[in-house]
Design an enzyme around this catalytic site. Structure first.
Site, PDB file in Angstrom:
ATOM      1  N   CYS A 106      50.511  42.075  46.362  1.00 21.78           N
ATOM      2  CA  CYS A 106      49.375  42.054  45.716  1.00 21.78           C
ATOM      3  C   CYS A 106      49.049  40.535  45.158  1.00 21.78           C
ATOM      4  O   CYS A 106      47.983  39.965  45.234  1.00 21.78           O
ATOM      5  CB  CYS A 106      49.118  43.141  44.617  1.00 21.78           C
ATOM      6  SG  CYS A 106      47.561  43.183  43.918  1.00 21.78           S
ATOM      7  N   VAL A 115      45.854  45.305  28.045  1.00 21.61           N
ATOM      8  CA  VAL A 115      45.929  44.459  26.890  1.00 21.61           C
ATOM      9  C   VAL A 115      46.296  42.964  27.147  1.00 21.61           C
ATOM     10  O   VAL A 115      46.119  42.091  26.740  1.00 21.61           O
ATOM     11  CB  VAL A 115      47.079  45.376  25.866  1.00 21.61           C
ATOM     12  CG1 VAL A 115      48.644  45.267  26.381  1.00 21.61           C
ATOM     13  CG2 VAL A 115      47.102  44.538  24.481  1.00 21.61           C
ATOM     14  N   GLY A 141      47.502  37.908  32.847  1.00 20.40           N
ATOM     15  CA  GLY A 141      48.331  38.425  31.979  1.00 20.40           C
ATOM     16  C   GLY A 141      49.948  38.574  32.466  1.00 20.40           C
ATOM     17  O   GLY A 141      50.341  39.316  31.716  1.00 20.40           O
ATOM     18  N   MET A 156      40.862  40.201  34.711  1.00 21.59           N
ATOM     19  CA  MET A 156      40.844  41.028  33.549  1.00 21.59           C
ATOM     20  C   MET A 156      41.009  42.496  34.230  1.00 21.59           C
ATOM     21  O   MET A 156      40.139  42.959  34.547  1.00 21.59           O
ATOM     22  CB  MET A 156      39.575  40.897  32.592  1.00 21.59           C
ATOM     23  CG  MET A 156      39.445  39.694  31.967  1.00 21.59           C
ATOM     24  SD  MET A 156      37.896  39.420  30.896  1.00 21.59           S
ATOM     25  CE  MET A 156      38.462  40.328  29.641  1.00 21.59           C
ATOM     26  N   CYS A 199      49.994  51.247  41.800  1.00 21.93           N
ATOM     27  CA  CYS A 199      48.714  51.744  41.237  1.00 21.93           C
ATOM     28  C   CYS A 199      47.888  52.499  42.309  1.00 21.93           C
ATOM     29  O   CYS A 199      47.248  53.296  41.829  1.00 21.93           O
ATOM     30  CB  CYS A 199      47.902  50.441  40.945  1.00 21.93           C
ATOM     31  SG  CYS A 199      47.372  49.464  42.448  1.00 21.93           S
TER      32      CYS A 199
END
Length: 359
Positions: A101, A11, A125, A7, A193
């Site tokens: 990653c 979304v 996700g 998580m 990121c």
């Protein structure tokens, strides 16, 4: 099944976890802390994995009624992704950190730990599908992430669950809104990121220092400019070259030589390549018998092109392209898809680009 839901605080991972719960699985949520200074990793829609994101992920887990943990993988991420990224640029190549990653963090470190703890698989996700154990594109072409998952082996894919691959991003947000998740309208993270301001050249300059060298015109061999670091360029780049060659024709980066720090540029007619050479491939299923026809995607958001895949040197591949392509950069992934209309969304595997041959 006992599933670990990765998580991120966005979304997509929130809805993926919710769908896993709805399916009756025993789900535990985990947020990955990937930076020693997580406060610096989010700026607007850029970045991910900040303290803000961890809180968003925890709120969703609380609403789903599932256990939630934070795993500190900052040291592993720095070594396997960030330092690899810097080293690849220093060597004149253009890496894809999201692919790295997935390969070394989410489906190596995390999956290995999850299975050691008794989980059957990891839920993410990602917008991609798994059908009969085979990796396929998402039904939402604009959000498809099969390119950055093609580095995974069949064994790793057997421990993965991608609940979102059969729906559009719009539907994902609708599900989140229907459930009252605060992240329903949260902006997607994008770019790299660990470079939250989006300034890749500046990030590399701070890590590698100034390394001046010549910019050479391929047609004449003449030096037409100087640069502060070859790491600030990538093959196929057109903008930001900082040179004037004497005519109005656009120039593209054709090659980067890290030892001499030479950046070679040329016109569009010199930029096309018809053959791509890769390193040892990763197959998402059984290795096909070569030669074989396929479609290859040479950039994360590139358009696939037909090719013939042949055996190359040292176990690598040689891809003969049906149409010449520009901007094929060493270090990127050449992802192979099945060539026919019925199976065209099926991912066969990938190989890291080592070099190219001109059309």
């Amino acid at each position: 099944m006992r599933l670990l839901a990765a998580m991120s605080g966005g979304v997509d991972s929130a809805v993926a976890a919710a769908l896993a719960v709805d399916a009756g699985h025993d789900v535990t949520g985990v947020h990955l802390a990937l930076s020693p200074d997580r406060q610096t990793l989010r700026s607007g829609a850029r970045g991910c994995c900040s303290v803000e994101d961890a809180h968003d992920a925890r709120r969703v887990a609380d609403e789903l009624g599932i256990p939630f943990y934070v795993w500190d993988l900052a040291e592993r991420f720095t070594e396997d992704v960030v330092e690899d990224f810097v080293a690849e640029y220093a060597a004149g190549r253009t890496p894809n950190p999201c692919l790295r990653c997935n390969e070394r963090i989410k489906f190596a470190a995390v999956l290995d730990r999850a299975q050691a703890l008794g989980f059957d698989a990891v839920v993410t996700g990602h917008h991609a599908r798994l059908a009969d154990g085979q990796l396929r594109r998402s039904v939402d072409a604009g959000k498809d992430q099969s390119y950055v998952l093609a580095v995974l082996t069949a064994e790793q894919l057997s421990g993965a669950v991608f609940p979102l691959g059969s729906m559009t991003k719009q539907r994902v947000r609708e599900i989140a809104a229907e459930r009252g998740f605060a992240v329903a309208t949260k902006a997607d993270s994008h770019d790299i990121c660990f470079i939250p301001d989006g300034d890749t050249r500046g990030f590399l300059a701070r890590r590698l220092g100034e390394q001046p060298g010549p910019v050479v015109d391929a047609a004449t061999g003449a030096t037409v400019g100087e640069h502060a670091g070859a790491y600030g360029f990538t093959v196929g780049q057109r903008r930001g070259l900082g040179v004037a060659v004497g005519d109005s024709r656009p120039r593209f980066v054709l090659g980067i030589e890290p030892v001499s720090r030479t950046v070679t540029i040329g016109t569009a007619d010199l930029a096309g390549v018809s053959e791509v050479r890769t390193a040892l491939p990763t197959w998402t299923g059984s290795a096909p018998r070569l030669p074989v026809r396929a479609e290859v995607q040479l950039r994360a958001h590139g358009t696939p092109v037909a090719c013939e895949v042949r055996a190359g040197e040292d176990g690598g591949l040689r891809l003969a392209l049906a149409d010449a392509q520009r901007g094929v950069a060493p270090g990127q992934s050449a992802v192979l898809y099945a060539p026919d209309a019925e199976r065209g969304d099926l991912v066969l595997g990938q190989g890291t680009v080592l070099g190219t041959a001109r059309a």
